[in-house]
Design an enzyme around this catalytic site. Structure first.
Site, PDB file in Angstrom:
ATOM      1  N   HIS A 173     -90.005 -22.599  -2.997  1.00  0.00           N
ATOM      2  CA  HIS A 173     -89.711 -22.930  -1.589  1.00  0.00           C
ATOM      3  C   HIS A 173     -90.648 -22.209  -0.611  1.00  0.00           C
ATOM      4  O   HIS A 173     -90.572 -22.446   0.593  1.00  0.00           O
ATOM      5  CB  HIS A 173     -88.259 -22.589  -1.237  1.00  0.00           C
ATOM      6  CG  HIS A 173     -87.246 -23.395  -1.987  1.00  0.00           C
ATOM      7  ND1 HIS A 173     -87.248 -24.777  -1.976  1.00  0.00           N
ATOM      8  CD2 HIS A 173     -86.211 -23.036  -2.798  1.00  0.00           C
ATOM      9  CE1 HIS A 173     -86.250 -25.223  -2.741  1.00  0.00           C
ATOM     10  NE2 HIS A 173     -85.608 -24.181  -3.257  1.00  0.00           N
ATOM     11  N   ASP A 192     -86.968 -27.831 -11.162  1.00  0.00           N
ATOM     12  CA  ASP A 192     -85.850 -27.193 -10.471  1.00  0.00           C
ATOM     13  C   ASP A 192     -85.024 -28.274  -9.770  1.00  0.00           C
ATOM     14  O   ASP A 192     -85.562 -29.296  -9.343  1.00  0.00           O
ATOM     15  CB  ASP A 192     -86.395 -26.179  -9.453  1.00  0.00           C
ATOM     16  CG  ASP A 192     -85.313 -25.328  -8.821  1.00  0.00           C
ATOM     17  OD1 ASP A 192     -85.124 -24.187  -9.296  1.00  0.00           O
ATOM     18  OD2 ASP A 192     -84.655 -25.789  -7.861  1.00  0.00           O
ATOM     19  N   HIS A 198     -83.793 -28.266  -6.890  1.00  0.00           N
ATOM     20  CA  HIS A 198     -84.154 -28.418  -5.477  1.00  0.00           C
ATOM     21  C   HIS A 198     -85.628 -28.835  -5.330  1.00  0.00           C
ATOM     22  O   HIS A 198     -86.462 -28.449  -6.145  1.00  0.00           O
ATOM     23  CB  HIS A 198     -83.950 -27.092  -4.736  1.00  0.00           C
ATOM     24  CG  HIS A 198     -82.569 -26.539  -4.841  1.00  0.00           C
ATOM     25  ND1 HIS A 198     -82.211 -25.607  -5.793  1.00  0.00           N
ATOM     26  CD2 HIS A 198     -81.453 -26.794  -4.115  1.00  0.00           C
ATOM     27  CE1 HIS A 198     -80.933 -25.303  -5.648  1.00  0.00           C
ATOM     28  NE2 HIS A 198     -80.438 -26.005  -4.638  1.00  0.00           N
ATOM     29  N   ASP A 233     -81.104 -25.111 -12.636  1.00  0.00           N
ATOM     30  CA  ASP A 233     -79.970 -25.455 -11.769  1.00  0.00           C
ATOM     31  C   ASP A 233     -79.609 -26.942 -11.824  1.00  0.00           C
ATOM     32  O   ASP A 233     -78.622 -27.361 -11.216  1.00  0.00           O
ATOM     33  CB  ASP A 233     -80.173 -24.966 -10.318  1.00  0.00           C
ATOM     34  CG  ASP A 233     -81.607 -25.018  -9.835  1.00  0.00           C
ATOM     35  OD1 ASP A 233     -82.458 -25.603 -10.533  1.00  0.00           O
ATOM     36  OD2 ASP A 233     -81.879 -24.466  -8.752  1.00  0.00           O
TER      37      ASP A 233
HETATM   38  C1  SP5 Z   1     -85.188 -21.349  -6.045  1.00  0.00           C
HETATM   39  C2  SP5 Z   1     -83.933 -22.065  -5.665  1.00  0.00           C
HETATM   40  O1  SP5 Z   1     -83.295 -22.676  -6.530  1.00  0.00           O
HETATM   41  N1  SP5 Z   1     -83.511 -21.947  -4.410  1.00  0.00           N
HETATM   42  C3  SP5 Z   1     -82.318 -22.605  -3.998  1.00  0.00           C
HETATM   43  C4  SP5 Z   1     -81.946 -22.370  -2.577  1.00  0.00           C
HETATM   44  C5  SP5 Z   1     -80.657 -23.109  -2.318  1.00  0.00           C
HETATM   45  N2  SP5 Z   1     -80.098 -22.830  -1.088  1.00  0.00           N
HETATM   46  C6  SP5 Z   1     -78.843 -23.473  -0.798  1.00  0.00           C
HETATM   47  C7  SP5 Z   1     -77.696 -22.589  -1.180  1.00  0.00           C
HETATM   48  C8  SP5 Z   1     -76.385 -23.267  -0.870  1.00  0.00           C
HETATM   49  C9  SP5 Z   1     -75.253 -22.463  -1.402  1.00  0.00           C
HETATM   50  N3  SP5 Z   1     -74.089 -23.259  -1.419  1.00  0.00           N
HETATM   51  C10 SP5 Z   1     -73.111 -22.855  -2.413  1.00  0.00           C
HETATM   52  C11 SP5 Z   1     -72.261 -24.017  -2.794  1.00  0.00           C
HETATM   53  C12 SP5 Z   1     -71.374 -23.647  -3.953  1.00  0.00           C
HETATM   54  N4  SP5 Z   1     -70.646 -24.787  -4.375  1.00  0.00           N
HETATM   55 ZN    ZN Z   2     -83.264 -24.570  -7.265  1.00  0.00          ZN
END
Ligand code: SP5
Ligand code: ZN
Length: 359
Positions: A178, A212, A214, A301
């Site tokens: 990111h 990943d 994301h 993930d």
């Molecule tokens: C490197 C990487 O995988 N970064 C991911 C960043 C994600 N950010 C969003 C986090 C949202 C957290 N929400 C928690 C929901 C639980 N159900």
């Molecule tokens: Zn991720």
């Protein structure tokens, strides 16, 4: 038996935020040192992996092809001064736009750069400017950890580039995909995979495959205008998932590098078979690009039991991903990104690499 060097180092432990601000709430920080500990524990018995404790940090000049010099020096300075910055009376702005929680600093204003392009003339003046969200807490050990993480990726790419091994794995933490040319966020600060890919260019064109969950918005940003690097990302559709503002299929590369970017957004609940079909399509497109090496941004993930993801990939699907990547028959650098189910990171690493190595 085929073996693979796996580079790790303990320096990441110096970066250990406990909480983050997200969606207006203070929540536990999922990107923890236990992620690496779990992998090392699990893979230490596997004969086909050669664990290498690599504490050689790279010179910061290796980062300037990838990141703005201002951002690199901001990260180093803010990390090293994180303990004193809020009490620095000469820093007029500090308490106005910074919050501190458990020793980590968070910005509260994110200037859009069209008109909010004024760098505040104070030690804390860059905070906010280089962040695109509030998921990049910075404490006193952050610089040590991110430079170590970037170094593992660079050193893994050196091993593959030199021909010492056809593949290598960098157990990076914090992750990197990111982080863009001049922005950090999403638990990422320096873009480890981009640093590896840039180094691999000496062998010829490079393809990056980002698995990943994301979208790898940072890597996309860094290579947007580079026709020699094909960036491919399979990820949750930004219509419903972080990072929301990029990762759409229409993003195909800048003017100097048309079709050097492939985004494959996938829906909520994406199954293993749908994912693998999309990966095979993407690999076919990569073949027409004719790269001389691969960099894999490895996130776990997308696994069905990940607390952050909404895909349904099984353990076996990661084995198949390994098999498919191996079929490309190219020098390959693996770089660890996300994956937050602490119990699964070791097993998923094993399965992916068993698939790749055929062991
Ligand atoms: C490197 C990487 O995988 N970064 C991911 C960043 C994600 N950010 C969003 C986090 C949202 C957290 N929400 C928690 C929901 C639980 N159900
Ligand atoms: Zn991720």
């Amino acid at each position: 038996m085929k073996t693979m060097p796996v580079l790790f180092n303990d320096a990441h432990k110096a970066h250990n935020p406990k909480t983050e601000f997200f969606n207006g709430k203070l929540i536990p920080y999922p990107e923890s040192p236990e992620r690496i500990a779990g992998i090392l524990n699990h893979v230490s018995e596997l004969k086909f992996l050669e664990l290498i404790d690599k504490d050689e940090t790279i010179d910061v000049k290796n980062l300037i092809d990838i990141h703005a010099e201002g951002m690199i020096s901001y990260l180093e300075t803010i990390s090293k001064s994180s303990k004193t910055i809020l009490s620095n009376e000469d820093d007029y702005y500090n308490t106005n736009h910074l919050q501190e929680k458990d020793g980590y600093l968070f910005p509260s204003v994110f200037p859009t750069r069209k008109i909010m392009n004024n760098i505040l003339d104070s030690p804390s003046g860059f905070h906010g400017y280089y962040h695109f969200d509030n998921e990049g807490p910075i404490g006193e050990g952050t610089w040590t950890a991110i430079l170590s993480s970037a170094s593992l990726a660079f050193n893994a790419s050196q091993i593959v580039k030199s021909g010492d091994s056809i593949s290598a794995y960098a157990l990076c933490r914090p992750p990197g995909h990111h982080a863009g040319t001049d922005f950090v966020g999403g638990f990422c600060y320096l873009n480890n995979a981009a640093i590896a890919a840039n180094n691999m260019l000496e062998l010829g064109k490079v393809a990056i495959i980002d698995i990943d969950y994301h979208h790898g918005n940072g890597t996309q940003d860094i290579f947007w205008e580079n026709p020699n690097i094909l960036f491919c990302s399979l990820h949750a559709d930004p219509k419903f998932e972080y990072p929301y503002y990029s990762g759409f299929s229409g993003e195909k590369g800048g003017e100097s590098a048309p079709n050097s970017n492939i985004n494959v957004p996938l829906g909520k609940g994406c199954s293993g078979s749908e994912y693998l079909q999309s990966l095979e399509n993407t690999l076919d497109q990569i073949k027409s690009f004719n790269p001389k090496s691969l960099v894999i941004s490895v996130g776990f993930d997308a696994h069905e039991d990940d607390p952050l993801g909404l895909f349904k990939l099984s353990v076996e699907d990661f084995h198949t991903i390994g098999l498919l990547v191996e079929k490309m028959s190219l020098p390959t650098v693996f770089v660890y990104e996300g994956g937050y189910n602490l119990k699964m990171q070791g097993l998923l690493t094993e399965k992916l690499l068993r698939g790749f190595l055929g062991v």
